[in-house]
Design an enzyme around this catalytic site. Structure first.
Site, mmCIF file in Angstrom:
data_model
loop_
_atom_site.group_PDB
_atom_site.id
_atom_site.type_symbol
_atom_site.label_atom_id
_atom_site.label_comp_id
_atom_site.label_asym_id
_atom_site.label_seq_id
_atom_site.Cartn_x
_atom_site.Cartn_y
_atom_site.Cartn_z
ATOM 1 N N TYR A 194 -2.128 -2.276 46.916
ATOM 2 C CA TYR A 194 -0.901 -1.846 47.572
ATOM 3 C C TYR A 194 -0.698 -0.349 47.377
ATOM 4 C CZ TYR A 194 1.073 -2.251 42.818
ATOM 5 O OH TYR A 194 1.304 -2.141 41.464
ATOM 6 N N GLN A 216 -6.597 -2.624 36.228
ATOM 7 C CA GLN A 216 -5.885 -1.797 37.200
ATOM 8 C C GLN A 216 -6.592 -0.468 37.381
ATOM 9 O OE1 GLN A 216 -1.334 -0.880 37.479
ATOM 10 N NE2 GLN A 216 -2.214 0.631 36.098
#
Length: 305
Positions: free
Chosen positions: A175, A215
């Site tokens: 995103y 991440q």
């Protein structure tokens, strides 16, 4: 000059507002819709030939830093993620993909260009205070030389995190995001020390998920429509929900962030491409490395905004 006098002088000079960042791999996300009806109208021989060509090319691209994901929902069918050493190599990855016959059946949906970024709030404030304490004028030749020396050391120490392999998690959630710049809430008008404090608290949440999710943050200011891109990798997609939900309750996310669309996919290795194009969920392959623990490349943590 006494220590007390240095402290007074340091307080009199405002620290520069911009935190230092390190940049690494160039990143491209490509999302496509697959023309399934057109694909099914082809004979088995044609589909087999096209699949074989694409499978071979994908295997080569995987070795260079690419991965394919089968997407969930209506936003697209296939997601290609490319990590490359620089933007010329990234452009070559895009061009190579478009030479394949399978592209006749792919319709571009979304793309995103960025560069892996590590933010250095804590190191920046420490360095700036040290330089101001020594009486060095911000942005002077002496200041710039000292900053570059520090950045060189950081680049060497962080090389593996700046140029990582794509994590092997079965699922991806990607995103884009911004920091708010509104009249009432403007992230960029906060003092650098306050931004650093908030980012540290934000990062503490992510580090609690070490070993469950990896991440990778990439910066895209001046490169694409949002300021950052966030890639999460995990073997259990529910972890994405739990991590992002918990982060909604901290000040950085809850007050100062805007988020774009979320894109979720399931990894398809080159060896499983025929399975995917045959209409069956690709099998998960065994990991070659365990999920990185906290402090390792791709670790969860703070968005570097």
């Amino acid at each position: 000059m006494s220590t007390g006098e240095q402290d007074v002088g340091s307080q009199a000079i405002a620290l520069p507002a911009v935190p230092l960042t390190l940049e690494g791999s160039a990143v491209l996300h490509q999302m496509f819709r697959f023309r399934w009806s057109q694909w099914r109208s082809q004979g088995a021989e044609v589909r087999g030939r096209i699949t074989s060509q694409a499978q071979q090319a994908l295997a080569e691209m995987e070795g260079a830093g690419s991965a394919l994901f089968s997407m969930f929902g209506h936003k697209g069918d296939l997601l290609f993620v490319h990590f490359r050493k620089d933007f010329e190599a990234l452009n070559q990855a895009q061009l190579a993909l478009h030479q394949l016959d399978v592209m006749e059946y792919l319709e571009p949906a979304v793309s995103y260009v960025s560069v892996i970024e590590l933010g250095l709030y804590e190191s920046t404030v420490k360095l700036y205070r040290e330089l101001v304490g020594r009486g060095v004028v911000p942005h002077s030749p002496e200041w710039n030389e000292s900053v570059e020396e520090a950045m060189k050391r950081q680049r060497e120490a962080m090389h593996v995190r700046l140029f990582p392999a794509i994590p092997e998690g079965r699922y991806i959630s990607f995103y884009p995001m911004d920091r708010k710049r509104g009249e009432e809430k403007n992230w960029y008008t906060l003092p650098i020390e306050e931004r650093g404090r908030q980012m540290d608290l934000h990062g503490q949440i992510g580090r609690r998920y070490a070993g469950k999710v990896q991440q990778i943050i990439s910066g895209s200011i001046g490169l694409d429509d949002w300021e950052w891109g966030v890639d999460l990798f995990a073997d259990d997609p529910v972890i994405f929900k739990k991590l992002i939900y918990e982060m909604r309750f901290d000040e950085v996310s809850g007050v100062f962030s805007n988020f774009g669309a979320f894109y979720m996919g399931l990894r398809c290795a080159s060896s499983e491409l025929a399975t995917l194009l045959g209409g069956t969920t690709p099998k998960a392959l065994a990991r070659t490395q365990p999920a990185a623990p906290s402090g390792q490349p791709g670790r969860p943590g703070r968005p570097q905004a």
